[in-house]
Scaffold this active site. Structure first.
Site, mmCIF file in Angstrom:
data_model
loop_
_atom_site.group_PDB
_atom_site.id
_atom_site.type_symbol
_atom_site.label_atom_id
_atom_site.label_comp_id
_atom_site.label_asym_id
_atom_site.label_seq_id
_atom_site.Cartn_x
_atom_site.Cartn_y
_atom_site.Cartn_z
ATOM 1 N N CYS A 172 -0.345 5.386 -5.194
ATOM 2 C CA CYS A 172 -0.801 5.721 -6.525
ATOM 3 C C CYS A 172 -0.241 4.729 -7.532
ATOM 4 O O CYS A 172 0.386 3.738 -7.177
ATOM 5 C CB CYS A 172 -0.348 7.135 -6.901
ATOM 6 N N ARG A 232 -4.183 8.640 -8.921
ATOM 7 C CA ARG A 232 -3.994 9.038 -7.527
ATOM 8 C C ARG A 232 -4.972 8.353 -6.581
ATOM 9 O O ARG A 232 -6.178 8.324 -6.829
ATOM 10 C CB ARG A 232 -4.162 10.554 -7.381
ATOM 11 N N ILE A 236 -2.788 12.100 1.711
ATOM 12 C CA ILE A 236 -2.331 13.304 2.400
ATOM 13 C C ILE A 236 -2.599 14.502 1.495
ATOM 14 O O ILE A 236 -2.414 14.408 0.271
ATOM 15 C CB ILE A 236 -0.829 13.205 2.741
ATOM 16 N N ASN A 280 4.645 7.542 -6.543
ATOM 17 C CA ASN A 280 3.834 6.519 -5.897
ATOM 18 C C ASN A 280 4.470 6.204 -4.557
ATOM 19 O O ASN A 280 5.615 5.759 -4.501
ATOM 20 C CB ASN A 280 3.795 5.255 -6.774
ATOM 21 N N GLY A 281 3.748 6.457 -3.460
ATOM 22 C CA GLY A 281 4.282 6.119 -2.144
ATOM 23 C C GLY A 281 4.015 7.189 -1.114
ATOM 24 O O GLY A 281 3.119 8.024 -1.265
ATOM 25 N N GLU A 282 4.795 7.151 -0.044
ATOM 26 C CA GLU A 282 4.692 8.124 1.047
ATOM 27 C C GLU A 282 6.096 8.453 1.549
ATOM 28 O O GLU A 282 6.923 7.552 1.720
ATOM 29 C CB GLU A 282 3.875 7.568 2.223
ATOM 30 N N GLY A 310 2.472 -6.061 9.565
ATOM 31 C CA GLY A 310 3.619 -6.481 10.354
ATOM 32 C C GLY A 310 4.737 -7.077 9.528
ATOM 33 O O GLY A 310 5.647 -7.705 10.083
#
Length: 629
Positions: A2, A50, A54, A75-77, A364
């Site tokens: 977000c 947003r 999830i 903002n993030g996970e 990666g």
């Protein structure tokens, strides 16, 4: 993933104009096209854009705590939010959503700032506690997610996920910091300890700030650091098994999503390793994508094709034309600050391709910093053995003289390009590594700057904070200190900035499993022989991944995400290179000596030298200044 923004008054609880916050959020709408929200109270306002990943329908923001005592924009996970949720529920917490945002609120109420080490993931968030009348600003361990702040003349502190959110506030001054120009010329980006604008700061990675009404803004507090001071015991088999466990754990934890998920695949060791472990953990084919150039020497898609076939991925690729330089102005707008890593162009193109099919893509990034995969780290390891044998008093005159006399031969075979090595060996390990990492060496910067700019810059040199960081690094060896600096300085300033801005420009969430902090902390404890062996960096990781990947993927020379900018600046962009010296925004500042810049451009265009990196830096600086003016 977000975008967040906010306004907080430190001098009383003055009313906040919601229209100002709306403009700040609109400036970062690309970060969150799926929803928006604003919350205001006396002295504070929080805004959110947003991108739903999830709990798609159930976690709108700003989000209130269950009892209404705190508000959050995030903002993030948080990859371990389900485990934290169970722990908090056992302690009496109640939840009304199925997402990770509400877990942060409950964790704050239970543990205060001590909740931060419990959060596994990437994040930047603002949490306002109505009872304590405090605002917590926090950023993840490695700085995957950005957070800009500035204090304004009216006593308010504004913050946002990108500089453009702050630029939307009418009271933000747009005065260029000359020390940021020095930093940018040295590194090719503005590092996290500075901003292109005076008065704007970036919350450092692994730090938080607590702001209170009627109190001066507090300084950032570090809540996480990494140490290279210890060594993990065990033989190759034991350490390899532990590393593989950590790799699997890091990858599988980041495959959590309620939207389509895939991976970037360049065909190099790191992205191929991520794809291999995704394929192992998934019952469905992994969605992969890659970008190549129509110049064979720059194209890696054959290796990506090979890995995709090996793991039966659902693979898509796109070839970018060698004249794909039309993105220059758009790139400058994505980054706000000047940013000269030319790999941003193919990174943006691969994000575009990925977004056509997925909303989340695993990358990666991070393994080179964590496990010593860069060639400069291998060289540093070797150079330190020479420094250990010869005292500084002998090295400086001998290698300094050789370095000055040895011709700069970019065209020659690598063993004959010894000038940089000699110049590095004449210095301390920290100073030599700073020189290896810098884009424009101090001698060339001195020639380039005009007298007025030299006065503005004063005694400051961009290398100083980098060298000091290396000297303070918790580590045993020169390699330890080099990796520490790469993780703390180069990674957030360059790599993570590049991936965040290019992915969010197309509303794509990029995740970096190889930056899992548990994996990094294990890597930092590996014996040096497990990181560098002979001329091979990232040795243990490559050894572990033999069971998945072929030798020509694991041990081919590192290529990186390169672009044909040298050819562009001799061809279709030659006019642009000349114009910057003669009449661009940068030329009107008087900061650079126009005749020197003109000679550099003409030498490159004529093929007498390769000045492509410097010219690209100057070109991107000119574009950024135009947008900021």
């Amino acid at each position: 993933m977000c975008g967040i923004a906010g306004i907080f008054h430190t001098e009383g609880m003055k009313p906040v104009d919601p229209a100002r916050l709306e403009r700040m959020c609109d400036a970062i709408a690309h970060r969150g096209p799926d929803g928006q929200g604003i919350w205001t109270a006396p002295g504070v306002a929080l805004g959110h854009r947003r991108l739903a990943i999830i709990d798609l329908a159930g976690s709108p923001q700003p989000m209130a705590a269950t009892d209404g005592s705190a508000m959050l924009v995030f903002n993030g996970e948080i990859y371990n939010f389900r485990e934290l949720r169970r722990e908090l529920q056992a302690d009496g917490a109640q939840f009304h959503t199925d997402g990770d945002s509400e877990v942060i609120l409950a964790a704050w109420q239970r543990w205060g700032v001590d909740c931060l080490p419990r959060l596994h993931g990437m994040f930047a968030f603002a949490l306002y506690d109505l009872r304590q009348r405090t605002l917590l600003l926090a950023r993840d361990r490695l700085g995957v997610k950005p957070l800009f702040t500035a204090q304004l003349a009216d006593g308010s502190v504004i913050f946002g996920s990108e500089l453009k959110a702050l630029l939307a506030h009418p009271m933000l001054r747009r005065d260029i910091d000359p020390l940021a120009i020095e930093d940018y010329l040295a590194w090719g980006y503005v590092p996290d300890h500075r901003s292109i604008l005076k008065g704007v700061e970036k919350l450092p990675a692994g730090h938080y700030r607590l702001l209170r009404h009627d109190a001066p803004p507090a300084a950032p507090v570090q809540w996480w650091d990494i140490s290279f001071a210890d060594r993990e015991p065990g033989n190759t088999a034991d350490l390899g098994a532990h590393l593989l466990h950590r790799l699997r754990e890091a990858v599988t934890s980041r495959m959590m999503a309620d939207v389509p998920l895939g991976a970037f695949l360049s065909g190099g060791v790191d992205s191929s390793s991520v794809v291999a472990l995704m394929a192992e953990a998934s019952t469905d084919p992994v969605k992969t994508c890659s970008i190549g150039f129509d110049v064979q020497a720059l194209d890696e898609t054959a290796y990506a094709d090979k890995v995709a076939a090996l793991f039966s991925t659902e693979h898509r690729k796109r070839v970018v034309a060698s004249d794909d330089f039309a993105l220059i102005n758009r790139l400058a707008g994505m980054f706000d600050e000047p940013f000269a890593d030319a790999s941003a162009l193919p990174t943006f193109r691969v994000c575009e391709l990925a977004r056509e099919h997925v909303t989340v893509a695993l990358s990666g990034d991070g393994a080179d910093e964590a496990f010593a995969g860069y060639r400069r780290q291998v060289f540093q390891h070797r150079e330190e053995s020479v420094r250990a044998l010869l005292p500084q008093g002998l090295r400086t005159p001998v290698f300094g003289t050789l370095g000055r006399l040895w011709p700069k031969a970019d065209w020659a075979p690598r063993p004959l390009r010894a000038k940089a090595t000699f110049l590095n060996l004449a210095r301390s390990g920290e100073e030599g590594y700073a020189r290896s990492l810098s884009v424009t060496p101090v001698e060339l910067r001195e020639r380039l700057y005009g007298e007025d700019f030299l006065r503005l810059r004063g005694d400051y040199r961009a290398e100083q904070p980098f060298v000091e960081m290396m000297r303070r690094a918790p580590g045993r060896s020169g390699l330890d200190r080099a990796q520490y600096a790469d993780l703390k300085f180069y990674l957030p300033g360059d790599i993570l900035t590049k991936v965040d801005r290019t992915s969010m420009a197309v509303s794509l969430e990029a995740r970096e499993p190889l930056l899992d902090h548990r994996l990094l902390e294990f890597g930092a404890r590996l014996p040096e022989a497990m990181r560098v062996r002979g001329a091979t960096g990232k040795w243990l990781m490559k050894d572990v991944m033999r069971r998945y990947l072929p030798e020509d993927v694991l041990f081919r020379p590192k290529m990186g995400f390169v672009t044909p900018i040298a050819a562009w600046l001799r061809g279709p962009l030659a006019g642009e290179a000349r114009a910057v010296a003669e009449g661009g925004v940068l030329a009107r500042t008087g900061w650079f000596r126009a005749p020197v810049l003109r000679d550099i451009a003409e030498a490159h265009i004529a093929g007498r030298a390769d000045h492509s990196r410097l010219l690209w830096q100057v070109l991107m600086l000119d574009r950024s200044l135009a947008l900021l003016s």
